[in-house]
Scaffold this active site. Structure first.
Site, PDB file in Angstrom:
ATOM      1  N   LYS A 285       0.758  -1.157   0.012  1.00 34.40           N
ATOM      2  CA  LYS A 285      -0.156   0.001   0.054  1.00 34.40           C
ATOM      3  C   LYS A 285       0.818   1.356  -0.001  1.00 34.40           C
ATOM      4  O   LYS A 285       2.102   1.472   0.137  1.00 34.40           O
ATOM      5  CB  LYS A 285      -0.904  -0.033   1.183  1.00 34.40           C
ATOM      6  CG  LYS A 285      -2.144  -0.914   1.029  1.00 34.40           C
ATOM      7  CD  LYS A 285      -3.258  -0.855   2.090  1.00 34.40           C
ATOM      8  CE  LYS A 285      -4.629  -1.800   1.866  1.00 34.40           C
ATOM      9  NZ  LYS A 285      -5.402  -1.595   2.613  1.00 34.40           N
TER      10      LYS A 285
ATOM     11  N   ARG B  39      -3.387 -10.007   5.504  1.00 39.11           N
ATOM     12  CA  ARG B  39      -3.943  -9.995   3.928  1.00 39.11           C
ATOM     13  C   ARG B  39      -3.208  -9.684   3.102  1.00 39.11           C
ATOM     14  O   ARG B  39      -2.461  -8.484   3.217  1.00 39.11           O
ATOM     15  CB  ARG B  39      -5.495  -9.292   4.065  1.00 39.11           C
ATOM     16  CG  ARG B  39      -6.233  -9.514   2.613  1.00 39.11           C
ATOM     17  CD  ARG B  39      -7.454  -8.292   2.672  1.00 39.11           C
ATOM     18  NE  ARG B  39      -8.105  -8.407   1.411  1.00 39.11           N
ATOM     19  CZ  ARG B  39      -7.787  -7.694   0.532  1.00 39.11           C
ATOM     20  NH1 ARG B  39      -6.953  -6.663   0.574  1.00 39.11           N
ATOM     21  NH2 ARG B  39      -8.424  -7.692  -0.680  1.00 39.11           N
TER      22      ARG B  39
END
Length: 280
Positions: free
Chosen positions: A227, A261
């Site tokens: 991210k 995740r």
């Protein structure tokens, strides 16, 4: 510190005595990490087989990119993509727990009842579809409750918090209480790294991650794979963000993360194993 947890999946109790790894399967052409995009059955199959070989504990199938600026996907197209993905997954492994990443209650219901999905992962925490919680309660499936403000297209303008950790915990706590009242017993909480938070706020939540599991008494899912909190901080591209992802995932494990995740399964499984060895 990690706390063991369990999930009731279709009447079978899955017990997790170590942090779990959730592998991301994106049945989309526009997810923010190009390396995770799998549009055809063959591409999905190769990714699923790679994830399973690496030793993931569960899969997360998504068909609607939540990155800022992504194109809107109508319900029928989301359903079609998920149907393709679930068909491939269940053709390879009929037992692996599969989470479906959707904020639409109708899609969630069809995914569970018609496709064989086991868990619903809702990035909006019930805010984008008022029928989602009733649907989850009726389906009696585990639910990933994520924190986000607004929508994927507006979330990055909604980052005004008094105290990001305290405010997110308060929001999740109130929703968790309401879900339990409705009979939803298996809830996984996700602080929502990257969703309506600045880079600085993301790192503040990471520093305080243990507070989430302590305060909410629920498994905590951490999704920071490749991210922008990594790429912006290091001045690199998403394709170059694997080392930073491994580092942050390892930090998350030391601060009580229950589920990672991830896009990169083998590296995350290795991080969990090293974490286990270091805490024996």
């Amino acid at each position: 510190m990690f706390a063991p947890f369990s999930l009731n999946i279709r009447g079978r109790l899955y017990e997790y005595c170590r942090p779990a790894v959730m592998g991301i399967i994106n049945a989309t052409p526009d997810s923010f990490f190009a390396g995770s995009r799998s549009s055809t059955e063959n591409e999905i199959a190769l990714r699923v087989e790679s994830m399973l070989s690496a030793g993931v504990d569960m899969l997360d199938l998504g068909a609607y990119s939540s990155r800022p600026g992504a194109e809107d996907v109508d319900e029928s197209e989301e359903y079609r993509r998920l149907e393709t993905g679930m068909k491939v997954i269940r053709g390879i492994d009929s037992e692996i727990p599969v989470s479906v990443d959707t904020f639409r209650s109708n899609v969630a219901k069809k995914a569970v009842c018609e496709m064989g999905a086991d868990i619903v992962n809702d990035i909006s925490g019930g805010d984008l579809d008022p029928d989602m919680w009733d649907t989850i309660a009726a389906l009696k499936v585990p639910y990933v409750l994520m924190h986000m403000r607004g929508t994927p297209s507006t979330m990055q303008s909604l980052t005004d918090y008094n105290d990001v950790t305290a405010d997110v915990i308060k929001d999740l706590s109130e929703k968790l209480r309401r879900l339990h009242y409705m009979g939803v017993s298996d809830v996984i909480v996700d602080p929502g790294f990257g969703f309506s938070k600045t880079t600085e706020q993301n790192f503040e939540m990471m520093r305080n991650l243990q507070l989430f599991s302590d305060a909410l008494e629920a498994p905590v899912l951490v999704g920071i794979s490749r991210k922008s909190m990594i790429t912006k901080s290091l001045g690199i591209s998403t394709a170059e963000a694997l080392p930073g992802t491994i580092a942050l995932n390892t930090i998350a494990l030391t601060r009580g993360a229950s589920i990672l995740r991830v896009h990169d399964a083998a590296e995350a499984v290795a991080a969990v194993r090293i974490y286990e060895l270091s805490t024996l």
